[in-house]
Structures are given as C-alpha cells and as structure tokens.
Design an enzyme around this catalytic site. Structure first.
Site, PDB file in Angstrom:
ATOM      1  N   TYR A   1       1.689   9.600   1.688  1.00 50.70           N
ATOM      2  CA  TYR A   1       1.253   8.266   1.297  1.00 50.70           C
ATOM      3  C   TYR A   1       0.131   7.825   2.221  1.00 50.70           C
ATOM      4  O   TYR A   1       0.200   8.024   3.445  1.00 50.70           O
ATOM      5  CB  TYR A   1       2.400   7.260   1.371  1.00 50.70           C
ATOM      6  CG  TYR A   1       1.959   5.868   0.995  1.00 50.70           C
ATOM      7  CD1 TYR A   1       1.599   5.566  -0.309  1.00 50.70           C
ATOM      8  CD2 TYR A   1       1.865   4.856   1.949  1.00 50.70           C
ATOM      9  CE1 TYR A   1       1.165   4.301  -0.667  1.00 50.70           C
ATOM     10  CE2 TYR A   1       1.438   3.585   1.605  1.00 50.70           C
ATOM     11  CZ  TYR A   1       1.086   3.315   0.301  1.00 50.70           C
ATOM     12  OH  TYR A   1       0.646   2.066  -0.053  1.00 50.70           O
TER      13      TYR A   1
ATOM     14  N   ASP B   1      -5.338  -5.977   7.464  1.00 58.55           N
ATOM     15  CA  ASP B   1      -5.132  -5.575   6.070  1.00 58.55           C
ATOM     16  C   ASP B   1      -5.373  -6.772   5.158  1.00 58.55           C
ATOM     17  O   ASP B   1      -4.441  -7.357   4.605  1.00 58.55           O
ATOM     18  CB  ASP B   1      -3.710  -5.028   5.906  1.00 58.55           C
ATOM     19  CG  ASP B   1      -3.434  -4.543   4.489  1.00 58.55           C
ATOM     20  OD1 ASP B   1      -4.392  -4.170   3.799  1.00 58.55           O
ATOM     21  OD2 ASP B   1      -2.254  -4.552   4.085  1.00 58.55           O
TER      22      ASP B   1
ATOM     23  N   ASP C   1      -5.088  -1.113  -3.207  1.00 58.32           N
ATOM     24  CA  ASP C   1      -5.178  -2.573  -3.049  1.00 58.32           C
ATOM     25  C   ASP C   1      -5.321  -3.241  -4.424  1.00 58.32           C
ATOM     26  O   ASP C   1      -4.591  -2.925  -5.340  1.00 58.32           O
ATOM     27  CB  ASP C   1      -6.318  -2.950  -2.104  1.00 58.32           C
ATOM     28  CG  ASP C   1      -5.954  -2.746  -0.638  1.00 58.32           C
ATOM     29  OD1 ASP C   1      -4.752  -2.630  -0.343  1.00 58.32           O
ATOM     30  OD2 ASP C   1      -6.853  -2.685   0.201  1.00 58.32           O
TER      31      ASP C   1
ATOM     32  N   HIS D   1      -1.916   3.362  -6.397  1.00 49.77           N
ATOM     33  CA  HIS D   1      -1.252   2.156  -6.897  1.00 49.77           C
ATOM     34  C   HIS D   1      -2.176   0.959  -6.773  1.00 49.77           C
ATOM     35  O   HIS D   1      -2.950   0.823  -5.822  1.00 49.77           O
ATOM     36  CB  HIS D   1       0.114   1.914  -6.249  1.00 49.77           C
ATOM     37  CG  HIS D   1       0.109   1.534  -4.798  1.00 49.77           C
ATOM     38  ND1 HIS D   1      -0.337   0.323  -4.336  1.00 49.77           N
ATOM     39  CD2 HIS D   1       0.559   2.203  -3.702  1.00 49.77           C
ATOM     40  CE1 HIS D   1      -0.182   0.259  -3.023  1.00 49.77           C
ATOM     41  NE2 HIS D   1       0.359   1.394  -2.616  1.00 49.77           N
TER      42      HIS D   1
ATOM     43  N   GLU E   1      -2.300  -3.392  -7.148  1.00 52.55           N
ATOM     44  CA  GLU E   1      -1.409  -4.538  -6.980  1.00 52.55           C
ATOM     45  C   GLU E   1      -1.966  -5.775  -7.665  1.00 52.55           C
ATOM     46  O   GLU E   1      -3.178  -5.887  -7.871  1.00 52.55           O
ATOM     47  CB  GLU E   1      -1.172  -4.818  -5.495  1.00 52.55           C
ATOM     48  CG  GLU E   1      -2.415  -5.251  -4.745  1.00 52.55           C
ATOM     49  CD  GLU E   1      -2.238  -5.193  -3.245  1.00 52.55           C
ATOM     50  OE1 GLU E   1      -2.387  -6.256  -2.599  1.00 52.55           O
ATOM     51  OE2 GLU E   1      -1.956  -4.098  -2.716  1.00 52.55           O
TER      52      GLU E   1
ATOM     53  N   ARG F   1       1.722  -1.999  -8.963  1.00 53.57           N
ATOM     54  CA  ARG F   1       2.556  -2.738  -8.008  1.00 53.57           C
ATOM     55  C   ARG F   1       2.557  -4.211  -8.384  1.00 53.57           C
ATOM     56  O   ARG F   1       1.516  -4.792  -8.681  1.00 53.57           O
ATOM     57  CB  ARG F   1       1.997  -2.560  -6.596  1.00 53.57           C
ATOM     58  CG  ARG F   1       2.586  -3.524  -5.576  1.00 53.57           C
ATOM     59  CD  ARG F   1       2.024  -3.270  -4.200  1.00 53.57           C
ATOM     60  NE  ARG F   1       1.884  -4.497  -3.434  1.00 53.57           N
ATOM     61  CZ  ARG F   1       1.447  -4.570  -2.184  1.00 53.57           C
ATOM     62  NH1 ARG F   1       1.084  -3.462  -1.549  1.00 53.57           N
ATOM     63  NH2 ARG F   1       1.336  -5.732  -1.565  1.00 53.57           N
TER      64      ARG F   1
ATOM     65  N   GLU G   1       7.274  -4.756  -5.058  1.00 56.19           N
ATOM     66  CA  GLU G   1       7.081  -4.917  -3.619  1.00 56.19           C
ATOM     67  C   GLU G   1       7.929  -6.045  -3.043  1.00 56.19           C
ATOM     68  O   GLU G   1       8.176  -7.067  -3.697  1.00 56.19           O
ATOM     69  CB  GLU G   1       5.602  -5.172  -3.328  1.00 56.19           C
ATOM     70  CG  GLU G   1       5.251  -5.477  -1.868  1.00 56.19           C
ATOM     71  CD  GLU G   1       5.554  -4.347  -0.898  1.00 56.19           C
ATOM     72  OE1 GLU G   1       6.692  -3.828  -0.918  1.00 56.19           O
ATOM     73  OE2 GLU G   1       4.673  -4.007  -0.090  1.00 56.19           O
TER      74      GLU G   1
ATOM     75  N   ASN H   1       9.407   0.800  -1.117  1.00 57.06           N
ATOM     76  CA  ASN H   1       8.630   0.745   0.121  1.00 57.06           C
ATOM     77  C   ASN H   1       9.557   0.462   1.286  1.00 57.06           C
ATOM     78  O   ASN H   1      10.122  -0.620   1.390  1.00 57.06           O
ATOM     79  CB  ASN H   1       7.576  -0.360   0.002  1.00 57.06           C
ATOM     80  CG  ASN H   1       6.753  -0.504   1.277  1.00 57.06           C
ATOM     81  OD1 ASN H   1       6.816   0.327   2.175  1.00 57.06           O
ATOM     82  ND2 ASN H   1       5.975  -1.568   1.351  1.00 57.06           N
TER      83      ASN H   1
END
Length: 308
Positions: free
Chosen positions: A51, A65, A94, A119, A121, A162, A192, A215
């Site tokens: 990952y 982030d 992202d 993925h 989101e 996600r 998530e 996760n």
C-alpha cells in the site's frame, strides 16, 4: 535478486495481478511501503502486495497530508516501488487531483508507473486524513462522476472508492454513497474511519458480495484489529498505511538525538542494518555481477587498414 535485473519479471499487468490476489479466499494484507527499500523489505517478509499512502509520501517530503503533493510526485514513488519489488501496489489517489479529466490523467499516470490499484475518496479539497475531524464531503454525484471517469481511463487498474461519510452522514449515508460508487464502476469499497467492530460488521452486512477494504492505522478512530479479525468481519483487504514511516521516523529521531548527545553513533550500532545486510537487501552484488557481464572493454589491436 531484485526484480529490475531478474529473468522472471512479471508478464501480467500489475492490475491483473492485484485482482488475482483478491480472488483467493484469504484476506489480502498490504503494509505501507512508499519507498523502494521499504518495498524490498516488505517483500522479503512475505507480503505479496503493498500500500502506498498519500500521508506517508507527503510526510516523507516534509509536508502535511492536505492534498499538496502532485500526480508526478506520487508516480515517482510508484515507479521505484514497482521496479524494486515487482509487487502490485494499491496507491492512495486522494480526491483525484481535480475533476473528471484530472482523475483520468491520474489513473493513466499511475497505471503507466506500475500501480496495481488506486482508491479515490469523496472529500473536498483541502482534504484531511480520514481519521481527523471536520472533513468536507463532495456531492455523491460528483464523486460518482469521478469514479466513472477513472473506470473509463483505466486499462487494468483495480478501482476502489473510499467514502468518509460515516462520520457525518452515518451508516445509511455511507452505504448509500458506496452503492452509488459501485454503480458508477468501482470494483471495491473502502469505508474510512469506522469506530467499532459493530460498524465494520454492519457495513459488510449491507454490502453483500462486495470486496471491502479496512484501514488499520494507528492513533486514529479505529480500534486495533488484526487481519484475521477484519476477515471475520467480512473484509477482503487490510492496509497498515503509515506504520513503516512511524517506526522509521522514531528511529531517525532517536539516532539524531544520540549523535548530538554522544558525539557519534556508537550507542545505536546494534539497531542498524549492517552494510552487508543493506547490500543483500538491495542486491548490490547481483547488480555488480550483471554489470561485469554486460560491460566488456574491447582493446583496439591496431589501426584499421586505410583504403585508397
């Protein structure tokens, strides 16, 4: 021998190999590995997929982030992980770096760099770690359009949608969004920041037959569960996204403190990988041997005949 110089380079695209791993009955375990050396160490430990966390890549660059890194930044990391290990990696995409066309560019770039899966989101920029508060969600239809764009752009890349909706829209909202994203073309769903085992079980019950990603990040909203516990709750994949970076960062912090305190590294030697161990990990002598077989010096024996 590292994959980059081995005879058994993977023939199938990374996306196909990722999908094949998910066809097995056991949960797919993916530790975080955003650097080539981390990928080699994870492979040596027995992992078959990796990952690549946006948070880890951002932090490794000294950035938060918050959606600040670019497609090219991430592709650079993907290339080194894919080349070093040959393992298929699930990459954090992202919010897709923009709208539908940007998502298509991201998908093509990641796939060409060697990613096996990505993925997306459903947050708005500036996005946050999924385990923080006050996340702003995109309209579900806008996110579905991004998923559809990703599906159209991909060749083999496995596509995971996600949703961060559980915190603000509850389980009903998260499930409704997940179903919409599946209709738009997602292969799997990543719910998530679920906060207890019952939430994980309920989401899985309401998504029968769907591949789900869990996760297991530390210091977040999700309690600690093992891979086996996630599997029992109905999950097909689990990631430990930033664990490797947390351990490495703490070790570097302690090393620098020791050098400053002691005037040298003498107290830290027992915690270091030796030169021989490092060379073994990166295949130094394999490269050296290959170089000697490819690069041969040819010494001229004399002047060529001059033609009149």
């Amino acid at each position: 021998m590292p994959y980059v110089i081995a005879d058994d380079l993977p023939d199938a695209p990374a996306g196909q190999r990722f999908r094949a791993l998910l066809e097995r009955p056991q949960i797919l375990r993916m530790p975080g590995a955003h650097l080539g050396i981390a990928a080699l160490l994870a492979k040596r430990a027995g992992f078959e997929a990796l990952y690549m966390s946006g948070a880890a890549m951002s932090a490794g660059m000294g950035l938060p982030d918050l959606g600040m890194i670019t497609v090219d930044d991430v592709a650079w990391h993907i290339r080194q992980v894919a080349r070093a290990s040959g393992l298929p990696a699930l990459v954090d995409g992202d919010t897709g770096y923009g709208e539908a066309l940007n998502v298509m560019h991201m998908v093509r770039s990641f796939e060409e760099a060697g990613a096996g899966a990505v993925h997306l989101e459903d947050q708005l920029l500036p996005k946050k770690c999924g385990h923080l508060n006050d996340k702003k969600l995109a309209d579900a239809r806008d996110m579905a359009a991004k998923v559809a764009a990703a599906r159209k752009a991909r060749r083999h890349l496995y596509l995971i949608a996600r949703t961060d909706a559980a915190a603000s829209e509850g389980m009903d909202g998260a499930v409704a969004r997940a179903k919409l994203y599946l209709e738009a073309g997602a292969d799997a769903i990543f719910p998530e920041a679920l906060t207890n085992a019952e939430m994980f079980r309920e989401f899985a019950r309401r998504m029968p037959g769907v591949k789900l990603l869990a996760n297991m990040t530390e210091f977040g909203r999700t309690p600690f569960f093992t891979a086996e516990e996630f599997e029992a709750m109905g999950y097909a994949m689990v990631i430990w996204p930033v664990s490797h970076l947390r351990v490495a960062a703490r070790s570097m912090e302690e090393l620098y403190g020791a050098i400053n305190r002691d005037g040298g590294t003498q107290s830290m030697l027992s915690r270091m990988q030796t030169r021989a161990e490092l060379y073994d990990t990166i295949g130094y002598h394999d490269y050296e041997s290959l170089d000697s077989t490819l690069v041969r010096t040819v010494v001229p024996q004399g002047m060529p005949d001059q033609k009149q």
